[in-house]
Scaffold this motif. Structure first.
Motif, mmCIF file in Angstrom:
data_model
loop_
_atom_site.group_PDB
_atom_site.id
_atom_site.type_symbol
_atom_site.label_atom_id
_atom_site.label_comp_id
_atom_site.label_asym_id
_atom_site.label_seq_id
_atom_site.Cartn_x
_atom_site.Cartn_y
_atom_site.Cartn_z
ATOM 1 N N SER A 43 55.652 8.644 23.699
ATOM 2 C CA SER A 43 56.045 7.223 23.747
ATOM 3 C C SER A 43 56.816 6.914 25.020
ATOM 4 O O SER A 43 56.666 5.827 25.604
ATOM 5 N N GLN A 76 54.620 1.797 19.116
ATOM 6 C CA GLN A 76 54.759 2.623 17.912
ATOM 7 C C GLN A 76 55.596 1.840 16.925
ATOM 8 O O GLN A 76 56.641 1.279 17.273
ATOM 9 N N ASP A 158 50.129 2.984 20.921
ATOM 10 C CA ASP A 158 51.016 4.092 20.553
ATOM 11 C C ASP A 158 50.959 4.301 19.037
ATOM 12 O O ASP A 158 51.543 3.530 18.277
ATOM 13 N N GLU A 159 50.220 5.308 18.629
ATOM 14 C CA GLU A 159 50.062 5.682 17.214
ATOM 15 C C GLU A 159 49.520 4.526 16.355
ATOM 16 O O GLU A 159 50.156 4.152 15.363
HETATM 17 MG MG LIG Z 1 56.221 8.377 19.800
#
Ligand SMILES: [Mg+2]
Ligand SMILES: Nc1ncnc2c1ncn2[C@@H]1O[C@H](COP(=O)(O)OP(=O)(O)O)[C@@H](O)[C@H]1O
Length: 235
Positions: A43, A76, A158-159
């Motif tokens: 991240s 995220q 992000d994810e």
């Molecule tokens: Mg992360």
């Protein structure tokens, strides 16, 4: 030149280096998955690419005419973000903020884009609903629609599937693939889902504070790094 190029980039928090000397590039049409364990610096690197976090050394460059405000970003999810007090349309609309320039209000073009992206992601009927009342999968689709309002060139995700029901996760991958294959978008995705990453990616960046691997997925699968990391994981 590549869309994004990182040369020996490092990041630190209060003097402690968490990402060390990472070098890779992202070209138009790539689907790069960034993998690595929790705390590996994934991240942080994404925030660095977006200029939300300053590097402690090294260089990050944009090329091919890419501008900072032409990158769509799906952050995220944190617990507090899941509770964000706005309705769906407002969250999607905030993706247009980078395009406001001298306008005080959202333009007609922006409003049309918001509608178009909400329809594309099947959330148009949720438009007035409070974001915090949605399911995890619906929230991720809202955030994807928001990222699409910011860019039609490149998405940094992000994810995007973490915490989602597996079937909803598969649907999310299908949506991202559609943007890659049909709309020629370049994708950079952080994921914990290794089988998913190996299914989707053209390139892999494996981080663990430092760079363990960067290159084509096919080469990653043949590498010692992947053998050690994946171990007995059935893919
Ligand atoms: Mg992360
Ligand atoms: N705002 C912050 N302040 C201090 N340390 C941080 C901050 N954000 C992340 N870190 C630390 O930096 C390291 C990398 O974090 P992160 O980039 O979030 O990793 P990942 O996304 O791979 O899980 C971790 O050790 C984390 O605790």
């Amino acid at each position: 030149m590549s869309l994004i190029r990182c040369d020996d980039v490092s990041f630190s928090y209060t003097g402690k280096t968490v990402v060390s000397k990472v070098s890779f590039e992202v070209n138009q049409g790539d689907y790069l998955c960034i993998i690595g364990e929790n705390g590996a610096g994934k991240s942080t690197l994404i925030k660095g690419i977006l200029h939300l976090k300053k590097s402690s050394s090294g260089k990050i460059e944009y090329g091919d005419g890419l501008l900072a405000n032409e990158i769509g970003y799906l952050p995220q999810q944190t617990i507090s973000q899941k509770d964000f007090p706005a309705n769906v349309k407002e969250v999607v609309m905030s993706g247009c903020l980078n395009k406001l320039k001298n306008h005080l209000f959202y333009t007609k073009e922006c409003k049309e884009k918001v509608q178009e992206n909400m329809e594309l992601l099947g959330i148009a009927d949720l438009s007035k609903k409070s974001y915090r009342e949605l399911s995890g999968g619906q929230q991720q689709r809202v955030l994807l629609a928001r990222a699409l309002c910011a860019s039609s060139k490149i998405l940094l995700l992000d994810e995007p599937v973490t915490g989602l029901d597996p079937i909803i996760g598969v649907h999310m991958y299908e949506l991202i693939r559609m943007f890659h294959d049909k709309k020629n978008m370049t994708i950079v995705m952080v994921t914990h889902d290794i089988p998913g990453a190996l299914n989707e990616a053209s390139h892999i960046l494996h981080l663990n504070g430092e760079q363990k691997f960067f290159g084509l997925k096919e080469d990653y699968l043949k590498s010692e790094v992947s053998t050690n990391f994946l171990g007995g994981l059935a893919i």
